[in-house]
Design a protein around this motif. Sequence first.
Motif, PDB file in Angstrom:
ATOM      1  N   ILE A 194      -2.636   1.902   2.369  1.00  0.00           N
ATOM      2  CA  ILE A 194      -1.645   2.976   2.262  1.00  0.00           C
ATOM      3  C   ILE A 194      -0.334   2.556   2.913  1.00  0.00           C
ATOM      4  CG2 ILE A 194      -1.073   5.306   3.078  1.00  0.00           C
ATOM      5  CD1 ILE A 194      -4.060   6.004   2.619  1.00  0.00           C
ATOM      6  N   GLU A 195      -0.405   1.918   4.050  1.00  0.00           N
ATOM      7  CA  GLU A 195       0.806   1.449   4.740  1.00  0.00           C
ATOM      8  C   GLU A 195       1.569   0.430   3.898  1.00  0.00           C
ATOM      9  OE1 GLU A 195       3.867   0.761   7.242  1.00  0.00           O
ATOM     10  OE2 GLU A 195       2.399   2.387   7.370  1.00  0.00           O
ATOM     11  N   ILE A 196       0.871  -0.500   3.303  1.00  0.00           N
ATOM     12  CA  ILE A 196       1.518  -1.522   2.467  1.00  0.00           C
ATOM     13  C   ILE A 196       2.221  -0.874   1.281  1.00  0.00           C
ATOM     14  CG2 ILE A 196       1.072  -3.433   0.865  1.00  0.00           C
ATOM     15  CD1 ILE A 196      -1.225  -4.261   2.850  1.00  0.00           C
ATOM     16  N   ARG A 248      -8.377   1.223   4.274  1.00  0.00           N
ATOM     17  CA  ARG A 248      -7.655   2.234   3.486  1.00  0.00           C
ATOM     18  C   ARG A 248      -6.289   2.509   4.105  1.00  0.00           C
ATOM     19  NH1 ARG A 248      -6.866   7.903   3.289  1.00  0.00           N
ATOM     20  NH2 ARG A 248      -6.848   8.712   1.161  1.00  0.00           N
ATOM     21  N   ASN A 249      -6.248   2.702   5.401  1.00  0.00           N
ATOM     22  CA  ASN A 249      -4.969   2.962   6.080  1.00  0.00           C
ATOM     23  C   ASN A 249      -4.011   1.786   5.945  1.00  0.00           C
ATOM     24  OD1 ASN A 249      -5.840   5.505   6.818  1.00  0.00           O
ATOM     25  ND2 ASN A 249      -6.511   4.857   8.848  1.00  0.00           N
ATOM     26  N   HIS A 268     -13.953   3.657  11.269  1.00  0.00           N
ATOM     27  CA  HIS A 268     -14.841   2.986  10.333  1.00  0.00           C
ATOM     28  C   HIS A 268     -14.048   1.886   9.630  1.00  0.00           C
ATOM     29  CE1 HIS A 268     -17.362   2.342   6.794  1.00  0.00           C
ATOM     30  NE2 HIS A 268     -18.338   2.914   7.488  1.00  0.00           N
ATOM     31  N   PRO A 269     -14.653   0.730   9.368  1.00  0.00           N
ATOM     32  CA  PRO A 269     -13.929  -0.373   8.719  1.00  0.00           C
ATOM     33  C   PRO A 269     -13.267   0.020   7.392  1.00  0.00           C
ATOM     34  CG  PRO A 269     -16.034  -1.158   9.533  1.00  0.00           C
ATOM     35  CD  PRO A 269     -16.017   0.325   9.739  1.00  0.00           C
ATOM     36  N   LEU A 270     -13.915   0.880   6.605  1.00  0.00           N
ATOM     37  CA  LEU A 270     -13.305   1.309   5.350  1.00  0.00           C
ATOM     38  C   LEU A 270     -12.057   2.156   5.599  1.00  0.00           C
ATOM     39  CD1 LEU A 270     -16.403   2.170   3.147  1.00  0.00           C
ATOM     40  CD2 LEU A 270     -14.985   0.119   3.090  1.00  0.00           C
TER      41      LEU A 270
END
Length: 92
Positions: free
Chosen positions: A17-19, A13-14, A7-9
Motif C-alpha cells: 500500500i505504501e509503494i 500488505r502495508n 502478522h507477516p501478511l
Amino acid sequence: MELGSRHPLSVVRNEIIEIFSRIGFTVQEGHEIEDDWHVFSALNFHPEHPARDMQDTFFVETREDGNNAVLRTHTSSVQVRTMEREKPPIRI
C-alpha cells in the motif's frame, strides 16, 4: 517483554500500500453485500452470464426496494462506486 508483533501478511500488505500510494494510488473499501447494478449490470454482464448463476453467486433475500442483493463476487463493484463518485484519472 514484547506483547506481540504484526502478522507477516499485514506487514507485506502495508508495504505494498505504501509503494502504490507513493505513485498516486489509494485504497478503496466497499460493501460486502451489493446490488445487482454494481456487481453485474454496470460492468455489462449480460443476464445469461455464468457469473449470475446460482452456483457461482450468493444471492441474499430480496431487499425492501424490490432489488435482489448479492454477496460481492469481486472488487469491480468498488471500482464502479468509485467511478460514480470521482472524476478521472482514477487510481485505486
